[in-house]
Each structure stands twice: as C-alpha cells, then as structure tokens.
Design a protein around this motif. Sequence first.
Motif, PDB file in Angstrom:
ATOM      1  N   LYS A  82       4.214   9.474  -2.963  1.00  0.00           N
ATOM      2  CA  LYS A  82       3.310  10.619  -2.905  1.00  0.00           C
ATOM      3  C   LYS A  82       2.113  10.404  -3.814  1.00  0.00           C
ATOM      4  CE  LYS A  82       3.055  15.642  -3.237  1.00  0.00           C
ATOM      5  NZ  LYS A  82       3.792  16.907  -3.484  1.00  0.00           N
ATOM      6  N   LEU A  83       2.341   9.802  -4.967  1.00  0.00           N
ATOM      7  CA  LEU A  83       1.233   9.488  -5.871  1.00  0.00           C
ATOM      8  C   LEU A  83       0.239   8.557  -5.180  1.00  0.00           C
ATOM      9  CD1 LEU A  83       3.251   8.756  -9.143  1.00  0.00           C
ATOM     10  CD2 LEU A  83       2.013  10.857  -8.595  1.00  0.00           C
ATOM     11  N   ASP A  84       0.778   7.521  -4.578  1.00  0.00           N
ATOM     12  CA  ASP A  84      -0.026   6.526  -3.859  1.00  0.00           C
ATOM     13  C   ASP A  84      -0.885   7.197  -2.791  1.00  0.00           C
ATOM     14  OD1 ASP A  84      -0.958   4.483  -2.196  1.00  0.00           O
ATOM     15  OD2 ASP A  84       0.798   3.254  -2.482  1.00  0.00           O
ATOM     16  N   LYS A  85      -0.266   7.978  -1.941  1.00  0.00           N
ATOM     17  CA  LYS A  85      -0.949   8.627  -0.820  1.00  0.00           C
ATOM     18  C   LYS A  85      -2.001   9.624  -1.293  1.00  0.00           C
ATOM     19  CE  LYS A  85       0.047  11.436   3.295  1.00  0.00           C
ATOM     20  NZ  LYS A  85       1.134  12.098   4.075  1.00  0.00           N
ATOM     21  N   ASN A  86      -1.667  10.408  -2.303  1.00  0.00           N
ATOM     22  CA  ASN A  86      -2.573  11.470  -2.732  1.00  0.00           C
ATOM     23  C   ASN A  86      -3.764  10.972  -3.528  1.00  0.00           C
ATOM     24  OD1 ASN A  86      -1.220  13.484  -1.434  1.00  0.00           O
ATOM     25  ND2 ASN A  86      -0.104  14.197  -3.214  1.00  0.00           N
ATOM     26  N   ILE A  87      -3.638   9.854  -4.214  1.00  0.00           N
ATOM     27  CA  ILE A  87      -4.789   9.307  -4.941  1.00  0.00           C
ATOM     28  C   ILE A  87      -5.924   9.012  -3.977  1.00  0.00           C
ATOM     29  CG2 ILE A  87      -5.637   7.273  -6.189  1.00  0.00           C
ATOM     30  CD1 ILE A  87      -3.008   7.265  -7.732  1.00  0.00           C
ATOM     31  N   LEU A  88      -5.625   8.329  -2.893  1.00  0.00           N
ATOM     32  CA  LEU A  88      -6.653   7.993  -1.899  1.00  0.00           C
ATOM     33  C   LEU A  88      -7.225   9.260  -1.266  1.00  0.00           C
ATOM     34  CD1 LEU A  88      -4.982   4.949  -0.115  1.00  0.00           C
ATOM     35  CD2 LEU A  88      -6.798   4.907  -1.827  1.00  0.00           C
ATOM     36  N   LYS A  89      -6.346  10.184  -0.921  1.00  0.00           N
ATOM     37  CA  LYS A  89      -6.775  11.422  -0.262  1.00  0.00           C
ATOM     38  C   LYS A  89      -7.690  12.241  -1.171  1.00  0.00           C
ATOM     39  CE  LYS A  89      -3.578  13.583   1.939  1.00  0.00           C
ATOM     40  NZ  LYS A  89      -2.377  14.433   2.227  1.00  0.00           N
ATOM     41  N   LEU A  90      -7.340  12.341  -2.448  1.00  0.00           N
ATOM     42  CA  LEU A  90      -8.102  13.167  -3.376  1.00  0.00           C
ATOM     43  C   LEU A  90      -9.445  12.534  -3.757  1.00  0.00           C
ATOM     44  CD1 LEU A  90      -5.160  14.399  -5.624  1.00  0.00           C
ATOM     45  CD2 LEU A  90      -6.526  15.785  -4.062  1.00  0.00           C
ATOM     46  N   ILE A  91      -9.493  11.205  -3.819  1.00  0.00           N
ATOM     47  CA  ILE A  91     -10.786  10.550  -4.057  1.00  0.00           C
ATOM     48  C   ILE A  91     -11.715  10.840  -2.890  1.00  0.00           C
ATOM     49  CG2 ILE A  91     -12.021   8.367  -4.339  1.00  0.00           C
ATOM     50  CD1 ILE A  91      -9.588   7.212  -5.685  1.00  0.00           C
ATOM     51  N   ALA A  92     -11.193  10.684  -1.669  1.00  0.00           N
ATOM     52  CA  ALA A  92     -12.011  10.902  -0.478  1.00  0.00           C
ATOM     53  C   ALA A  92     -12.521  12.342  -0.409  1.00  0.00           C
ATOM     54  CB  ALA A  92     -11.196  10.569   0.773  1.00  0.00           C
ATOM     55  N   LYS A  93     -11.714  13.289  -0.875  1.00  0.00           N
ATOM     56  CA  LYS A  93     -12.125  14.697  -0.867  1.00  0.00           C
ATOM     57  C   LYS A  93     -13.060  15.040  -2.024  1.00  0.00           C
ATOM     58  CE  LYS A  93      -8.128  16.807   1.439  1.00  0.00           C
ATOM     59  NZ  LYS A  93      -6.998  17.769   1.267  1.00  0.00           N
ATOM     60  N   GLY A  94     -13.151  14.146  -3.006  1.00  0.00           N
ATOM     61  CA  GLY A  94     -13.953  14.440  -4.181  1.00  0.00           C
ATOM     62  C   GLY A  94     -13.272  15.425  -5.107  1.00  0.00           C
ATOM     63  N   SER A  95     -11.942  15.458  -5.080  1.00  0.00           N
ATOM     64  CA  SER A  95     -11.177  16.434  -5.867  1.00  0.00           C
ATOM     65  C   SER A  95     -10.920  15.900  -7.278  1.00  0.00           C
ATOM     66  CB  SER A  95      -9.849  16.752  -5.169  1.00  0.00           C
ATOM     67  OG  SER A  95     -10.075  17.302  -3.896  1.00  0.00           O
ATOM     68  N   TYR A  96     -11.931  15.916  -8.065  1.00  0.00           N
ATOM     69  CA  TYR A  96     -11.886  15.334  -9.412  1.00  0.00           C
ATOM     70  C   TYR A  96     -10.787  15.943 -10.301  1.00  0.00           C
ATOM     71  CZ  TYR A  96     -13.296  15.674 -14.328  1.00  0.00           C
ATOM     72  OH  TYR A  96     -13.310  15.750 -15.673  1.00  0.00           O
ATOM     73  N   LYS A  97     -10.736  17.249 -10.388  1.00  0.00           N
ATOM     74  CA  LYS A  97      -9.780  17.890 -11.294  1.00  0.00           C
ATOM     75  C   LYS A  97      -8.340  17.627 -10.877  1.00  0.00           C
ATOM     76  CE  LYS A  97     -12.757  21.645 -12.923  1.00  0.00           C
ATOM     77  NZ  LYS A  97     -12.927  23.117 -13.015  1.00  0.00           N
ATOM     78  N   HIS A  98      -8.090  17.574  -9.580  1.00  0.00           N
ATOM     79  CA  HIS A  98      -6.723  17.421  -9.097  1.00  0.00           C
ATOM     80  C   HIS A  98      -6.222  15.978  -9.161  1.00  0.00           C
ATOM     81  CE1 HIS A  98      -8.108  21.181  -7.048  1.00  0.00           C
ATOM     82  NE2 HIS A  98      -6.933  21.586  -7.491  1.00  0.00           N
ATOM     83  N   ILE A  99      -7.156  15.028  -9.155  1.00  0.00           N
ATOM     84  CA  ILE A  99      -6.731  13.630  -9.066  1.00  0.00           C
ATOM     85  C   ILE A  99      -6.240  13.068 -10.390  1.00  0.00           C
ATOM     86  CG2 ILE A  99      -8.967  12.517  -9.547  1.00  0.00           C
ATOM     87  CD1 ILE A  99      -8.288  10.527  -7.345  1.00  0.00           C
ATOM     88  N   LEU A 100      -6.704  13.619 -11.507  1.00  0.00           N
ATOM     89  CA  LEU A 100      -6.418  13.014 -12.809  1.00  0.00           C
ATOM     90  C   LEU A 100      -4.924  12.881 -13.116  1.00  0.00           C
ATOM     91  CD1 LEU A 100      -9.262  14.592 -14.966  1.00  0.00           C
ATOM     92  CD2 LEU A 100      -9.137  12.265 -14.063  1.00  0.00           C
ATOM     93  N   PRO A 101      -4.088  13.911 -12.895  1.00  0.00           N
ATOM     94  CA  PRO A 101      -2.654  13.738 -13.169  1.00  0.00           C
ATOM     95  C   PRO A 101      -2.008  12.670 -12.282  1.00  0.00           C
ATOM     96  CG  PRO A 101      -3.225  16.062 -13.037  1.00  0.00           C
ATOM     97  CD  PRO A 101      -4.412  15.306 -12.539  1.00  0.00           C
ATOM     98  N   TYR A 102      -2.459  12.571 -11.034  1.00  0.00           N
ATOM     99  CA  TYR A 102      -1.929  11.526 -10.144  1.00  0.00           C
ATOM    100  C   TYR A 102      -2.277  10.138 -10.671  1.00  0.00           C
ATOM    101  CZ  TYR A 102      -0.819  15.010  -6.555  1.00  0.00           C
ATOM    102  OH  TYR A 102      -0.271  16.068  -5.851  1.00  0.00           O
ATOM    103  N   CYS A 103      -3.527   9.981 -11.109  1.00  0.00           N
ATOM    104  CA  CYS A 103      -3.968   8.682 -11.625  1.00  0.00           C
ATOM    105  C   CYS A 103      -3.218   8.299 -12.892  1.00  0.00           C
ATOM    106  CB  CYS A 103      -5.469   8.709 -11.908  1.00  0.00           C
ATOM    107  SG  CYS A 103      -6.513   8.753 -10.441  1.00  0.00           S
ATOM    108  N   LYS A 104      -3.078   9.242 -13.797  1.00  0.00           N
ATOM    109  CA  LYS A 104      -2.387   8.950 -15.063  1.00  0.00           C
ATOM    110  C   LYS A 104      -0.931   8.588 -14.807  1.00  0.00           C
ATOM    111  CE  LYS A 104      -1.533  10.777 -19.704  1.00  0.00           C
ATOM    112  NZ  LYS A 104      -1.813  11.878 -20.666  1.00  0.00           N
TER     113      LYS A 104
END
Length: 251
Positions: A82-104
Amino acid sequence: MLDFNSQSEFLEEKGRFFRKNAYFTLSNDGVIKRKEFHNIIPSAVYIEDIQKFIDYSMKFYDESEDKEIRKISRMTTEKIEKLDKNILKLIAKGSYKHILPYCKEMYFRDEKKFFKILFNYVLMDNLDFNKAIQVYSMREYFNKYGYTDIVMDLAMCFVTKMRSDFHDFEYVDESLVSKEELRKIIIDNKEKFMTKDGLKIVSYFKVLDSFDYKEEKKYISILMKKIDEFNEKNQKAIDDIEREILTKLFI
C-alpha cells in the motif's frame, strides 16, 4: 554572521524558510507559471565550505513563506504494498501533505525501494522541471548526514507541488543507445555540460544510473533527445555554486 557548525544544523533551524507555498500556478487566462526550486539541498551535500553554503542559501531566505515543519509521522501498520502504490498516486495528485508519512515509512522500511520508486517517477516526469537533482541530492544528504524530516519535507514539497508532465515519456520510442554509451557521451563532454541545462542533463543521468528500470530505454531516449536539443541552443551560464555541485556530480 550566522553561526552554524554544519549544513545539517543550518537546515534544521532555517529550513522552513526555504519552502514555497506553491511551485505551480494556473490563471483564469490559461497562463501557467512554475517556480524553480533553489539548490539548497544539493549545496548542503556538495559545498564543503559552511560559510559559502550559508551565504548562498540566504539569497533564498524568505520568512513570508514560513510554514511550521511538523514532525512527520510513521505508518507502521500499513502493508508495504500500500505504501508503494500510494506514493506514486499521491505524487501524481500533488498531495504534498498526505504523501510525507508514506515516504518516511517506506524510507525506513526499505530505503533502496523508496528511492527506486521516487527516482523512477522523476525519470518519467519532465526533465526540465529539474526534479532529478533534488531527489538525488536528498538521497546523498541522508547518506551524509542521516535522515531528517526537514529535507524530506523540502524535497517532496517541490516534487509534488511542481505537478507532473509525462508527455515526453508517453510519446517517446525506446532508444538503441546503451546506458554505458550514454555515460561516455556525458563524461567526454564534461566542460560543455557546465551550464544550467547541463546540470539538468547530468542530474537526470545520475538518477537513471542509480538503478535498473523497466522503462530505462525510454528514459535514455528522453535524455538523448535533450542532449540533441542542448547542442542546438545557446546555453545559460551557471554560477560558482552550481559549477561546484556539477563538478562533484561528475566524480
């Protein structure tokens, strides 16, 4: 004079003043504006002289852009798929605030996989947005100083808020040039690439050369096209900081 013992100490205290509220804006008239990101993270990695680094950084210091940098939380209960899938999805959406916990979380679970995901995305994106130098330098920063939330925040803020453009990737054909041949082209033309566009080209290659990618023949094709365009246009000179960064990238 600002008194800091290291580049990492400076960024921990002052880093929040270098993050922009927006890197991409679209007016009602259809006018698109994109802000370039400064080279604070690359200079923290490659400029050894602390005062030189601080003097350069303060050119971009802006308290009006100050936003509180909160501690990035972990997502320890999430499955890595889920981390893998959502990182790509959130970058594409420009969801900066939501992506940080996934990246960390991905970084601490599997650092190599995290950077391969991020690097692969940047290679698909528009080379001219200059995202390659930021994500490559983030990895090198963590290798040199250790992980810190502020650098993850600064880099991912730019990557997401700059938005994405996959036009070149979608329409390019696979290249017959090998990665080794491409490396030789770049190394043999080191001095010629000492320009602003050259920094983009060399940074993109450093990201490309970091891993093996499923679509790397397309990425090579994108880069070869940019090199051909580079040879046909007048080049903008780089400043001393950019030259020092670019020189270290060649090592």
